[in-house]
Enzyme design. Structure first.
Site, PDB file in Angstrom:
ATOM      1  N   PHE A 103       0.869  -1.178   0.000  1.00 26.46           N
ATOM      2  CA  PHE A 103       0.000   0.000   0.000  1.00 26.46           C
ATOM      3  C   PHE A 103       0.904   1.226   0.000  1.00 26.46           C
ATOM      4  O   PHE A 103       1.701   1.409   0.929  1.00 26.46           O
ATOM      5  CB  PHE A 103      -0.902  -0.003   1.236  1.00 26.46           C
ATOM      6  CG  PHE A 103      -1.759   1.225   1.403  1.00 26.46           C
ATOM      7  CD1 PHE A 103      -2.778   1.497   0.515  1.00 26.46           C
ATOM      8  CD2 PHE A 103      -1.561   2.095   2.467  1.00 26.46           C
ATOM      9  CE1 PHE A 103      -3.588   2.628   0.673  1.00 26.46           C
ATOM     10  CE2 PHE A 103      -2.358   3.215   2.642  1.00 26.46           C
ATOM     11  CZ  PHE A 103      -3.372   3.481   1.733  1.00 26.46           C
TER      12      PHE A 103
ATOM     13  N   GLY B 204     -10.024   3.970  10.375  1.00 29.00           N
ATOM     14  CA  GLY B 204     -11.242   3.173  10.233  1.00 29.00           C
ATOM     15  C   GLY B 204     -11.056   1.746  10.707  1.00 29.00           C
ATOM     16  O   GLY B 204     -11.965   1.142  11.302  1.00 29.00           O
ATOM     17  N   ASP B 205      -9.889   1.187  10.451  1.00 26.04           N
ATOM     18  CA  ASP B 205      -9.594  -0.176  10.907  1.00 26.04           C
ATOM     19  C   ASP B 205      -9.574  -0.229  12.433  1.00 26.04           C
ATOM     20  O   ASP B 205     -10.069  -1.178  13.043  1.00 26.04           O
ATOM     21  CB  ASP B 205      -8.238  -0.631  10.371  1.00 26.04           C
ATOM     22  CG  ASP B 205      -8.160  -0.585   8.852  1.00 26.04           C
ATOM     23  OD1 ASP B 205      -9.226  -0.637   8.212  1.00 26.04           O
ATOM     24  OD2 ASP B 205      -7.046  -0.495   8.315  1.00 26.04           O
TER      25      ASP B 205
ATOM     26  N   GLY C  83     -18.061  11.538  13.502  1.00 25.69           N
ATOM     27  CA  GLY C  83     -18.434  10.390  14.315  1.00 25.69           C
ATOM     28  C   GLY C  83     -18.995   9.219  13.523  1.00 25.69           C
ATOM     29  O   GLY C  83     -18.651   9.015  12.360  1.00 25.69           O
TER      30      GLY C  83
ATOM     31  N   PHE D 183      -2.655   0.529  -4.376  1.00 25.17           N
ATOM     32  CA  PHE D 183      -2.545  -0.748  -3.692  1.00 25.17           C
ATOM     33  C   PHE D 183      -2.149  -1.821  -4.694  1.00 25.17           C
ATOM     34  O   PHE D 183      -2.815  -2.013  -5.714  1.00 25.17           O
ATOM     35  CB  PHE D 183      -3.873  -1.125  -3.027  1.00 25.17           C
ATOM     36  CG  PHE D 183      -3.788  -2.334  -2.145  1.00 25.17           C
ATOM     37  CD1 PHE D 183      -3.382  -2.216  -0.825  1.00 25.17           C
ATOM     38  CD2 PHE D 183      -4.103  -3.599  -2.620  1.00 25.17           C
ATOM     39  CE1 PHE D 183      -3.291  -3.324  -0.006  1.00 25.17           C
ATOM     40  CE2 PHE D 183      -4.020  -4.712  -1.818  1.00 25.17           C
ATOM     41  CZ  PHE D 183      -3.609  -4.578  -0.500  1.00 25.17           C
TER      42      PHE D 183
END
Length: 327
Positions: A102, A256-257, A228, A116
């Protein structure tokens, strides 16, 4: 509750551009873009969506099963993950391809341009999830995150055939999946994860309305960055959880992960969705303080303090017992 995380395992090459991408783009020339950005910093880090989420779950005290395909160069990364509580025995090692890469450049406004390279990830379609489940024992949830598209669909089919609950996180692979494939992946998921842009793209590709999606999933978790998280389900009021404020973001890659790891850990512990989302937001805020997706450390009082400061005492008290394993 034990979780299997399927998806990409990669090495991240993270660069920073000291300007703004938007200043380099000419509105009426976007059909012929040819740009080079001189980066002033390079960090080579461990990454990949599935590995990032599994790492977060491991740090929180769960023992997730990581499922994906890598190259022969994976061994040092395997040791790192095992040292952080991740079961890597179901990771397939390619005989000919490198572990995925990545490459991402971030500008001053935290906008990102990335590429990627799949590499060994293309062999993930050869993984038999039935064999993984037989080896690992009882798995209560399979998270299907971005991976070789055929692997994602195959894992979803296997979960349905075996009656194993699964969560769908198509993320970057929404661009590769056609409408029928997205519909197949999402249908019957206990949870669907998307960000705001992916939500619009998913609706466009499937031809479904939001109500159509909500009829087909147990819960739809949508992240909105600094605004949020919103969790929706059919015939229930939406749940909105604000983000944890962070002063001076260092690097947004992997946030996010990290949210997914915290949220899934909370659901595994049986706390409410509100508390699980608050934990996810606190873990995500922690990642923003570091360069790289697996360089962060979670300390019990620091995590609880973020939750208390942002949301009050309620969920902090509910989570305290489950976070006792953190230092």
């Amino acid at each position: 509750m034990r979780i299997a995380v399927t998806g990409s395992i990669a090495t991240d090459h993270l660069m920073t551009f000291p300007g703004w991408f938007s200043e380099q783009l000419i509105a009426d020339r976007l059909d012929k873009v040819s740009l080079s950005f001189l980066a002033d910093n390079l960090e080579v880090r461990r990454g990949g969506v599935a590995a990032n989420i599994a790492f977060g779950l491991g740090v929180l005290g769960l023992r997730p099963v990581l499922v994906g395909a890598v190259g022969a160069d994976f061994e040092p990364y395997r040791i790192w993950l095992k040292d952080h509580g991740v079961d890597t025995d179901s990771v397939r090692v390619s005989e000919s391809l490198h572990t995925a890469r990545f490459v991402c450049t971030t500008d001053r406004a935290q906008n990102q341009i990335a590429t990627f390279y799949a590499g060994a990830m293309a062999e993930a379609r050869e993984i038999d999830l039935r064999s993984v489940l037989a080896r690992a024992g009882r798995i209560d949830l399979v998270l299907i995150s971005p991976d070789d598209p055929e692997a994602m669909l195959r894992h979803a089919r296997t979960c349905r055939a075996l009656g194993v609950p699964f969560a769908a996180d198509p993320s970057q692979q929404l661009a590769r999946l056609d409408g029928g494939e997205v519909r197949e992946l999402v249908d019957g998921a206990r949870y669907l994860f998307t960000n705001e842009y992916e939500t619009a793209l998913l609706l466009e590709k499937t031809g479904w309305s939001e109500a159509d999606v909500l009829r087909r999933v147990g819960g739809w978790v949508t992240t909105h960055g600094a605004a949020g998280v919103r969790i929706r389900g059919e015939d229930r009021e939406p749940l909105a959880v604000p983000a944890v404020a962070v002063a001076g973001v260092v690097d947004p890659t992997g946030v996010g992960d990290a949210f997914r790891a915290g949220f899934l850990a909370g659901t595994a512990w049986g706390v409410s969705e509100r508390c699980a989302a608050q934990l996810g937001c606190a873990v995500a805020a922690t990642v923003l303080d570091y360069v790289g997706t697996q360089e962060y450390r979670l300390h019990r009082e620091a995590v609880l303090d973020r939750i208390r400061t942002t949301y009050g005492m309620g969920c902090a008290a509910a989570l305290l017992t489950h976070l006792r394993g953190l230092t």
